[in-house]
Design an enzyme around this catalytic site. Structure first.
Site, PDB file in Angstrom:
ATOM      1  N   SER A   1      52.588  14.370  70.688  1.00  0.00           N
ATOM      2  CA  SER A   1      53.956  14.104  71.322  1.00  0.00           C
ATOM      3  C   SER A   1      55.084  14.763  71.296  1.00  0.00           C
ATOM      4  CB  SER A   1      54.374  12.588  70.878  1.00  0.00           C
ATOM      5  OG  SER A   1      55.455  12.331  70.913  1.00  0.00           O
TER       6      SER A   1
ATOM      7  N   GLU B   1      57.709  13.988  70.126  1.00  0.00           N
ATOM      8  CA  GLU B   1      58.384  13.509  68.674  1.00  0.00           C
ATOM      9  C   GLU B   1      58.135  14.427  67.543  1.00  0.00           C
ATOM     10  OE1 GLU B   1      60.202  10.586  68.146  1.00  0.00           O
ATOM     11  OE2 GLU B   1      60.575  10.558  70.131  1.00  0.00           O
TER      12      GLU B   1
ATOM     13  N   TYR C   1      55.986   7.314  63.651  1.00  0.00           N
ATOM     14  CA  TYR C   1      55.189   7.709  64.707  1.00  0.00           C
ATOM     15  C   TYR C   1      55.144   9.424  65.036  1.00  0.00           C
ATOM     16  CZ  TYR C   1      53.978   8.665  69.686  1.00  0.00           C
ATOM     17  OH  TYR C   1      53.437   8.859  71.030  1.00  0.00           O
TER      18      TYR C   1
HETATM   19  P1  NDP Z   1      50.053   2.741  76.171  1.00  0.00           P
HETATM   20  O1  NDP Z   1      50.946   2.056  74.892  1.00  0.00           O
HETATM   21  O2  NDP Z   1      50.446   2.442  77.542  1.00  0.00           O
HETATM   22  O3  NDP Z   1      48.599   2.612  76.027  1.00  0.00           O
HETATM   23  C1  NDP Z   1      48.154   2.814  74.724  1.00  0.00           C
HETATM   24  C2  NDP Z   1      46.792   1.928  74.510  1.00  0.00           C
HETATM   25  O4  NDP Z   1      46.298   1.850  73.263  1.00  0.00           O
HETATM   26  C3  NDP Z   1      47.092   0.533  74.822  1.00  0.00           C
HETATM   27  O5  NDP Z   1      46.877   0.201  76.271  1.00  0.00           O
HETATM   28  C4  NDP Z   1      46.145  -0.430  74.111  1.00  0.00           C
HETATM   29  O6  NDP Z   1      45.158  -0.634  74.889  1.00  0.00           O
HETATM   30  C5  NDP Z   1      45.878   0.565  72.826  1.00  0.00           C
HETATM   31  N1  NDP Z   1      46.598   0.143  71.750  1.00  0.00           N
HETATM   32  C6  NDP Z   1      48.165  -0.259  71.859  1.00  0.00           C
HETATM   33  N2  NDP Z   1      48.468  -0.599  70.418  1.00  0.00           N
HETATM   34  C7  NDP Z   1      47.459  -0.104  69.646  1.00  0.00           C
HETATM   35  C8  NDP Z   1      47.179   0.013  68.327  1.00  0.00           C
HETATM   36  N3  NDP Z   1      48.062  -0.508  67.421  1.00  0.00           N
HETATM   37  N4  NDP Z   1      45.898   0.316  67.881  1.00  0.00           N
HETATM   38  C9  NDP Z   1      45.014   0.677  68.520  1.00  0.00           C
HETATM   39  N5  NDP Z   1      45.181   0.711  70.052  1.00  0.00           N
HETATM   40  C10 NDP Z   1      46.280   0.402  70.443  1.00  0.00           C
HETATM   41  O7  NDP Z   1      50.450   4.277  75.988  1.00  0.00           O
HETATM   42  P2  NDP Z   1      50.681   5.730  77.019  1.00  0.00           P
HETATM   43  O8  NDP Z   1      49.580   5.477  78.109  1.00  0.00           O
HETATM   44  O9  NDP Z   1      51.834   5.513  77.333  1.00  0.00           O
HETATM   45  O10 NDP Z   1      50.229   6.857  76.186  1.00  0.00           O
HETATM   46  C11 NDP Z   1      48.932   7.328  75.903  1.00  0.00           C
HETATM   47  C12 NDP Z   1      49.004   8.327  74.711  1.00  0.00           C
HETATM   48  O11 NDP Z   1      50.030   9.138  74.916  1.00  0.00           O
HETATM   49  C13 NDP Z   1      49.598   7.470  73.498  1.00  0.00           C
HETATM   50  O12 NDP Z   1      48.784   7.869  72.356  1.00  0.00           O
HETATM   51  C14 NDP Z   1      50.862   7.781  73.314  1.00  0.00           C
HETATM   52  O13 NDP Z   1      51.411   7.761  71.796  1.00  0.00           O
HETATM   53  C15 NDP Z   1      50.931   9.063  73.760  1.00  0.00           C
HETATM   54  N6  NDP Z   1      52.138   9.765  74.418  1.00  0.00           N
HETATM   55  C16 NDP Z   1      52.791   8.869  75.323  1.00  0.00           C
HETATM   56  C17 NDP Z   1      53.896   9.467  75.790  1.00  0.00           C
HETATM   57  C18 NDP Z   1      54.614   8.774  76.684  1.00  0.00           C
HETATM   58  O14 NDP Z   1      55.826   9.033  77.296  1.00  0.00           O
HETATM   59  N7  NDP Z   1      53.885   7.854  77.458  1.00  0.00           N
HETATM   60  C19 NDP Z   1      54.466  10.922  75.082  1.00  0.00           C
HETATM   61  C20 NDP Z   1      53.989  11.361  74.121  1.00  0.00           C
HETATM   62  C21 NDP Z   1      52.814  10.948  73.950  1.00  0.00           C
HETATM   63  P3  NDP Z   1      44.275  -1.990  74.572  1.00  0.00           P
HETATM   64  O15 NDP Z   1      45.116  -3.158  74.282  1.00  0.00           O
HETATM   65  O16 NDP Z   1      43.471  -2.188  75.931  1.00  0.00           O
HETATM   66  O17 NDP Z   1      43.118  -1.731  73.586  1.00  0.00           O
END
Ligand code: NDP
Length: 322
Positions: A126, A128, A149
């Protein structure tokens, strides 16, 4: 033979858009959720890919479940998009954030190493990691994260780089700046603003309460960003890339534009509270996508103000459909 992709976190925003992109590119698409029986498949259904993907249960912190799914699927490409993805929540749940992001990434890398799998690996890092960016950050800019994060994503970034150098794994990190879509939940400020403003326009609410408006972010459109991920794994050599629009906009400007789209003046309806302020925040965040342009032939298609029109239109359409 169809190429096979495995997406950890397929039910999240990026997972859904990536599944659609890879399905359309002819891949056999598999993905994981922590518990597929309880998973929220609404995004996969909305984007019309639910019937074309296979969802497996796997928890990133449970090494056996990660090993099992990778061994069962034997993917050509693995994308790690799973984990706690909220900067704000990471202040309240730092251990959960660290474990999921750092150990989760390590578990996938260890499985690839243990199975001697020739799979290509993408890891979601990210913007971040940079903290405040005085000038647009590129792949050489030092990391100065300002949240649990950001610290976790920085550690995962160097873990990926270490496994690439130590074991010759084709592993890439995408350093993605904020990217939005209608699939974002309301916990993220952009959707909170869009849904809150539409609520006010429809007379379901009178005020929208926000935290620190004095920040600037580099916002893009999620479907553009998953395209950059897929391009990284199609290169001859693994590498890390900043993925961003290259332009930063103020949150105040974002709020004004959303209300403006709906024919309202934000100053009448928006209030702020210190309760929603973070212990530390990034004032300005902006990335330099020059390397992604040069090597991946990628650039952001949807930028501001088009992005805001798309988010508002999608929210209005969603409400008309329900
Ligand atoms: P989401 O939060 O929409 O999706 C992440 C998925 O991970 C969830 O659907 C969930 O799936 C699973 N999840 C959630 N919390 C946890 C946890 N505590 N431990 C394990 N699994 C978990 O994220 P995005 O699709 O927006 O982002 C995808 C990746 O990109 C992430 O790593 C995010 O940090 C990173 N990112 C996103 C940005 C953005 O602007 N969107 C910017 C930069 C990086 P389930 O409940 O089905 O298991």
């Amino acid at each position: 033979m169809k190429k096979r992709a495995l997406i950890f976190g397929i039910c999240g925003q990026d997972g859904v858009y990536l599944a659609k992109l890879l399905r359309d590119q002819g891949y056999e698409v598999h993905g994981t959720s922590r518990d597929k029986e309880m998973a929220n498949m609404a995004g996969l259904r909305l984007m019309g890919v639910y019937d074309d993907v296979t969802v497996h249960s796997a928890a990133l912190l449970d090494f056996r479940s990660v090993l099992q799914v990778i061994d069962d699927v034997r993917p050509d490409e693995i994308y790690n998009l799973a984990g706690q993805s909220s900067v704000g929540l990471s202040f309240a749940q730092p251990v959960e954030t660290f474990e999921g992001i750092i150990l989760g990434t390590l578990n996938i890398l260890e499985c690839i190493r243990f199975l001697k799998l020739p799979a290509r690996f993408y890891n979601a890092t990210s913007g971040e990691v940079f903290g405040n960016t005085e000038a647009p950050a590129d792949e050489t800019t030092p990391f100065r994260p300002r949240s649990p994060y950001g610290v976790a994503k920085s550690t995962a970034f160097w873990t990926v780089a270490n496994y690439r150098e130590s074991y010759g794994i084709f592993a890439c990190s995408g350093i993605l700046f904020n990217h939005e879509s209608p699939l974002r939940p309301s916990r993220f400020v952009t959707q909170k603003i869009v849904r809150g403003a539409v609520d006010i326009a429809e007379k379901r609410a009178e005020k929208l309460t926000l935290g620190n408006l004095d920040v600037s972010r580099d916002w893009g459109w999620a479907p553009d960003y998953v395209d950059a991920m897929a391009r990284m794994l199609k290169r001859d050599e693994p590498d890390d890339y900043v993925v961003a629009t290259g332009k930063s906009n103020t949150l105040t400007g974002f709020v004004d534009a959303v209300f403006g789209c709906l024919g309202m003046n934000s100053s009448t309806y928006v209030e702020t509270t210190p309760d929603l302020m973070r212990p530390t925040d990034i004032r300005v965040s902006v990335g330099d996508p020059a390397k992604a342009k040069a090597k991946l032939n990628w650039s952001a298609d949807t930028t501001m103000p088009k992005l805001i029109n798309k988010l508002v239109d999608a929210e209005l359409a969603r409400r008309r459909a329900t």
